[in-house]
Design a protein around this motif. Structure first.
Motif, mmCIF file in Angstrom:
data_model
loop_
_atom_site.group_PDB
_atom_site.id
_atom_site.type_symbol
_atom_site.label_atom_id
_atom_site.label_comp_id
_atom_site.label_asym_id
_atom_site.label_seq_id
_atom_site.Cartn_x
_atom_site.Cartn_y
_atom_site.Cartn_z
ATOM 1 N N SER A 17 58.818 -39.746 45.989
ATOM 2 C CA SER A 17 57.995 -40.825 45.465
ATOM 3 C C SER A 17 56.509 -40.493 45.612
ATOM 4 C CB SER A 17 58.332 -42.120 46.196
ATOM 5 O OG SER A 17 57.761 -43.227 45.543
ATOM 6 N N VAL A 18 55.684 -41.239 44.902
ATOM 7 C CA VAL A 18 54.234 -41.108 45.008
ATOM 8 C C VAL A 18 53.686 -42.425 45.523
ATOM 9 C CG1 VAL A 18 52.096 -40.605 43.783
ATOM 10 C CG2 VAL A 18 54.237 -39.663 42.957
ATOM 11 N N ASP A 19 52.832 -42.360 46.524
ATOM 12 C CA ASP A 19 52.162 -43.563 47.004
ATOM 13 C C ASP A 19 50.861 -43.707 46.220
ATOM 14 O OD1 ASP A 19 50.496 -45.360 48.368
ATOM 15 O OD2 ASP A 19 51.665 -45.094 50.189
ATOM 16 N N LEU A 20 50.702 -44.838 45.562
ATOM 17 C CA LEU A 20 49.523 -45.022 44.721
ATOM 18 C C LEU A 20 48.278 -45.421 45.512
ATOM 19 C CD1 LEU A 20 50.953 -46.707 41.534
ATOM 20 C CD2 LEU A 20 49.678 -44.591 41.649
ATOM 21 N N GLY A 21 48.371 -45.410 46.838
ATOM 22 C CA GLY A 21 47.197 -45.738 47.641
ATOM 23 C C GLY A 21 46.900 -47.228 47.656
ATOM 24 N N TYR A 22 47.953 -48.030 47.777
ATOM 25 C CA TYR A 22 47.790 -49.483 47.686
ATOM 26 C C TYR A 22 46.882 -50.049 48.767
ATOM 27 C CZ TYR A 22 51.643 -49.285 44.411
ATOM 28 O OH TYR A 22 52.436 -48.999 43.340
ATOM 29 N N LYS A 23 47.151 -49.657 49.997
ATOM 30 C CA LYS A 23 46.368 -50.237 51.084
ATOM 31 C C LYS A 23 44.901 -49.863 50.928
ATOM 32 C CE LYS A 23 46.555 -51.281 55.897
ATOM 33 N NZ LYS A 23 47.289 -51.136 57.168
ATOM 34 N N ARG A 24 44.680 -48.619 50.639
ATOM 35 C CA ARG A 24 43.325 -48.136 50.401
ATOM 36 C C ARG A 24 42.658 -48.955 49.293
ATOM 37 N NH1 ARG A 24 40.996 -43.085 50.063
ATOM 38 N NH2 ARG A 24 38.742 -43.389 49.876
ATOM 39 N N ALA A 25 43.405 -49.237 48.255
ATOM 40 C CA ALA A 25 42.874 -50.032 47.153
ATOM 41 C C ALA A 25 42.428 -51.398 47.656
ATOM 42 C CB ALA A 25 43.910 -50.184 46.047
ATOM 43 N N GLY A 26 43.215 -51.969 48.570
ATOM 44 C CA GLY A 26 42.848 -53.259 49.139
ATOM 45 C C GLY A 26 41.509 -53.189 49.862
ATOM 46 N N HIS A 27 41.367 -52.186 50.698
ATOM 47 C CA HIS A 27 40.095 -52.009 51.405
ATOM 48 C C HIS A 27 38.938 -51.895 50.419
ATOM 49 C CE1 HIS A 27 42.424 -50.305 55.040
ATOM 50 N NE2 HIS A 27 41.960 -51.494 55.354
ATOM 51 N N LEU A 28 39.116 -51.023 49.437
ATOM 52 C CA LEU A 28 38.051 -50.801 48.461
ATOM 53 C C LEU A 28 37.669 -52.096 47.751
ATOM 54 C CD1 LEU A 28 39.205 -47.428 46.835
ATOM 55 C CD2 LEU A 28 37.184 -47.816 48.261
ATOM 56 N N ALA A 29 38.680 -52.825 47.335
ATOM 57 C CA ALA A 29 38.425 -54.055 46.580
ATOM 58 C C ALA A 29 37.614 -55.040 47.413
ATOM 59 C CB ALA A 29 39.732 -54.679 46.128
ATOM 60 N N GLN B 200 33.688 -49.739 38.565
ATOM 61 C CA GLN B 200 35.118 -49.458 38.464
ATOM 62 C C GLN B 200 35.523 -48.336 39.416
ATOM 63 O OE1 GLN B 200 35.259 -50.968 33.849
ATOM 64 N NE2 GLN B 200 36.184 -48.999 34.337
ATOM 65 N N LEU B 201 36.395 -48.671 40.342
ATOM 66 C CA LEU B 201 36.809 -47.701 41.361
ATOM 67 C C LEU B 201 38.257 -47.298 41.147
ATOM 68 C CD1 LEU B 201 35.280 -49.692 44.322
ATOM 69 C CD2 LEU B 201 34.299 -47.662 43.237
ATOM 70 N N GLN B 202 38.631 -46.209 41.784
ATOM 71 C CA GLN B 202 40.019 -45.771 41.689
ATOM 72 C C GLN B 202 40.506 -45.300 43.061
ATOM 73 O OE1 GLN B 202 41.242 -42.164 39.295
ATOM 74 N NE2 GLN B 202 42.165 -43.792 38.070
ATOM 75 N N ALA B 203 41.681 -45.771 43.462
ATOM 76 C CA ALA B 203 42.258 -45.324 44.737
ATOM 77 C C ALA B 203 43.145 -44.110 44.459
ATOM 78 C CB ALA B 203 43.078 -46.440 45.359
ATOM 79 N N PRO B 204 43.026 -43.057 45.270
ATOM 80 C CA PRO B 204 43.769 -41.816 45.015
ATOM 81 C C PRO B 204 45.273 -41.929 45.313
ATOM 82 C CG PRO B 204 42.543 -41.646 47.063
ATOM 83 C CD PRO B 204 42.170 -42.964 46.460
ATOM 84 N N SER B 205 46.065 -41.244 44.523
ATOM 85 C CA SER B 205 47.519 -41.193 44.736
ATOM 86 C C SER B 205 47.872 -40.088 45.728
ATOM 87 C CB SER B 205 48.232 -40.885 43.424
ATOM 88 O OG SER B 205 48.040 -41.920 42.508
ATOM 89 N N GLN B 206 49.067 -40.185 46.273
ATOM 90 C CA GLN B 206 49.483 -39.213 47.273
ATOM 91 C C GLN B 206 50.992 -39.005 47.224
ATOM 92 O OE1 GLN B 206 47.898 -40.425 51.023
ATOM 93 N NE2 GLN B 206 48.432 -38.494 52.001
ATOM 94 N N LEU B 207 51.409 -37.746 47.234
ATOM 95 C CA LEU B 207 52.841 -37.431 47.186
ATOM 96 C C LEU B 207 53.553 -37.793 48.485
ATOM 97 C CD1 LEU B 207 53.394 -34.114 45.296
ATOM 98 C CD2 LEU B 207 55.105 -35.869 45.661
ATOM 99 N N VAL B 208 54.755 -38.326 48.379
ATOM 100 C CA VAL B 208 55.556 -38.650 49.565
ATOM 101 C C VAL B 208 56.935 -38.048 49.388
ATOM 102 C CG1 VAL B 208 56.416 -40.470 51.050
ATOM 103 C CG2 VAL B 208 54.401 -40.874 49.636
ATOM 104 N N GLU B 209 57.351 -37.176 50.292
ATOM 105 C CA GLU B 209 58.682 -36.576 50.114
ATOM 106 C C GLU B 209 59.710 -37.209 51.030
ATOM 107 O OE1 GLU B 209 59.143 -32.497 49.191
ATOM 108 O OE2 GLU B 209 56.993 -32.160 49.323
#
Lengths: 316, 316
Positions: free
Chosen positions: B279-291, B307-316
DNA sequence: CTGTTAGCGCTTTCAG
DNA sequence: CTGAAAGCGCTAACAG
């Protein structure tokens, strides 16, 4: 976007005193219909909204209720929350929703916050480890959900009855070898009471109990199923849908499609993954309605705290 | 439980004027340390809490932020919410959390409620069908999550990049026959952008695209997997973990354990049921902080929407 | 550095 | 039935 209008602006605009506007706003019956009409017209025309802060400060009631759930992303608690909000909104209250994550410390912080805001009341989803004594100050404006406590108002689910209901249903189908996968009894409701329901029916029907207890997650269900399963097993009744998920997965892996699995919670995902699994709905939404009504009865009419129970219902 | 103390009580008790108490409360630096100490002592001793309503009314700012999520029981949004609340609480703001259930009407009602409360700002989880024009009034105190909009602040996920990341990972493992199970493109982010990520990498790498689009639920994943699967298929990349669940279930049923399945969302249940799914983690928590940070920057320092963007991250 | 003085917008006596 | 007046608890000039 201009400066927001005040009650005084509306008063001038409609040629009355500001107390009259206030009376109209508060549905005071002793305002002449004609005057009321005129004021209401001006209010609508200008889209006036009375300031909540000013009113709160004056009446010492923000018309705001605190809700502390244990987890926001719990499907069952969410059902209750929706029930709560429906009644709250209908009665003109707003809500502050917070999440304890089963942490007494977080709960304390939230309580402090709600106290600072001066909320009118609190609905708290109780959990094992919560220090209910700290709630003394809230006694007359508090409703607990999921766990009763002497002297406090509560709305509980019929945990024991839910399992009993399920068991009786299976017995009626002629099954006799029915195991139970539960949660350790430190967890009073999901653990102790659901087990009690199982044991009670076993006793009543002269069955030999056969059960195992563990955690609240699917991993636990998986492991316990392995330990509990016997060749003659016909059904495994689980304390929750989440556990049932783990159990069903194990049974699938070992090719025991003959074993009936049941859970509690009426979880949509479980139903999709394992359509044959039966479940009991603990009446969550109903519980939300009941809790909100009880709370408002207490704070508005001084009703005494009392202990209520939302009925369970079978879902096939 | 006696009548709550006021700033005036504290003033008398500590032998100063009430404005001095107010200054102490507001960390005004021009108060003599000695005086500040004395006042603080009295405050602590009596457990005094300044009235939020009174302060809100005076400053016209309740230090309260509205948050409208689309679903409370969404694991990913919940991660963002926790991120938001962390920063908000740390900065002394409280939050009113509400659920749109993807309904524009419900959203409107919530907006009206928040306006009545006079909240300082709003964080809104955007969804397809939301009428963003109605948000004009909120422009300078609003941050959108999950969808950008011209002139409005937003924090988005890197939807396209997330799928591209995953695809590149699979290609690096030597896989070539990779299908995509997505969502119809009316859903801009989860639908359109994730598909775009797939198509982009296919073009870059000279692969022939092979995909199907449907709904956001597991049922859809199940059905589309059936339609998409070919003998030579080596992997199925899915737009969400939920869809991946349906896909994995189908593959299990038809005995295609050789096919790699991937999702987006880093969902714990999926990982348990199908441990091999990536799966890929879309950086949800980080997005919350940024917002939350962006919102506070706007309302406190008048920062411009961006307009900001939270980085995605691979999760194995 | 600190006290005094006005209100913020609304509800609530108290007189008409 | 309605208006005038007095605050609710706090902040923000304005003088010292």
């Amino acid at each position: 976007m201009h400066k927001p209008l005040t009650i005084l602006d509306i008063a001038r605009l409609s040629g009355v005193g500001k107390s009259t506007v206030s009376r109209v706003l508060n549905q005071d019956p002793k305002v002449k219909d004609e005057t009321r009409e005129r004021v209401n017209a001006v209010i609508r025309e200008h889209g006036f909204e009375p300031s909540k802060s000013a009113r709160s400060m004056r009446t010492r009631s923000p018309r705001l209720i605190g809700i502390i759930v244990s987890r926001l992303d719990s499907a069952s608690e969410n059902r209750s929350v929706r029930g709560i909000l429906e009644t709250l909104y209908a009665r003109g209250y707003d809500a502050m929703l917070m999440e304890s994550e089963f942490s007494p410390d977080k709960t304390d912080e939230h309580l402090a916050l709600l106290a600072r805001r001066g909320v009118d009341g609190l609905i708290l989803f109780a959990f094992t480890g919560l220090d209910l004594d700290k709630l003394a100050d809230w006694r007359d404006r508090l409703v607990l959900i999921a766990r009763p406590w002497p002297g406090l108002a509560s709305v509980c689910h019929d945990d024991e009855g839910a399992i009993a209901l399920m068991l009786q249903h299976l017995l009626a189908q002629g099954l006799r070898h029915i195991g139970f996968v539960g949660v350790h009894a430190e967890d009073v409701t999901t653990g102790g009471q659901r087990l009690a329901g199982y044991l009670r029916v076993c006793t009543e029907q002269g069955l030999e109990p056969h059960y195992a207890l563990g955690e609240l997650d699917y991993q636990s269900g998986y492991q316990l199923a392995a330990r509990l399963l016997q060749p003659q097993t016909q059904a495994l009744v689980c304390a929750t849908d989440t556990i049932a998920l783990g159990v069903a997965k194990y049974l699938q892996e070992v090719g025991r499609a003959d074993v009936v699995v049941t859970g509690v919670g009426n979880n949509a995902l479980l139903r999709f993954l394992f359509p044959k699994v039966m479940s009991v709905d603990l009446g969550y939404k109903r519980a939300g309605h009941l809790a909100a009504e009880q709370l408002l009865a207490q704070i508005e009419s001084g009703a005494a705290p009392c202990q209520l129970q939302a009925p369970s219902q079978l879902v096939e």
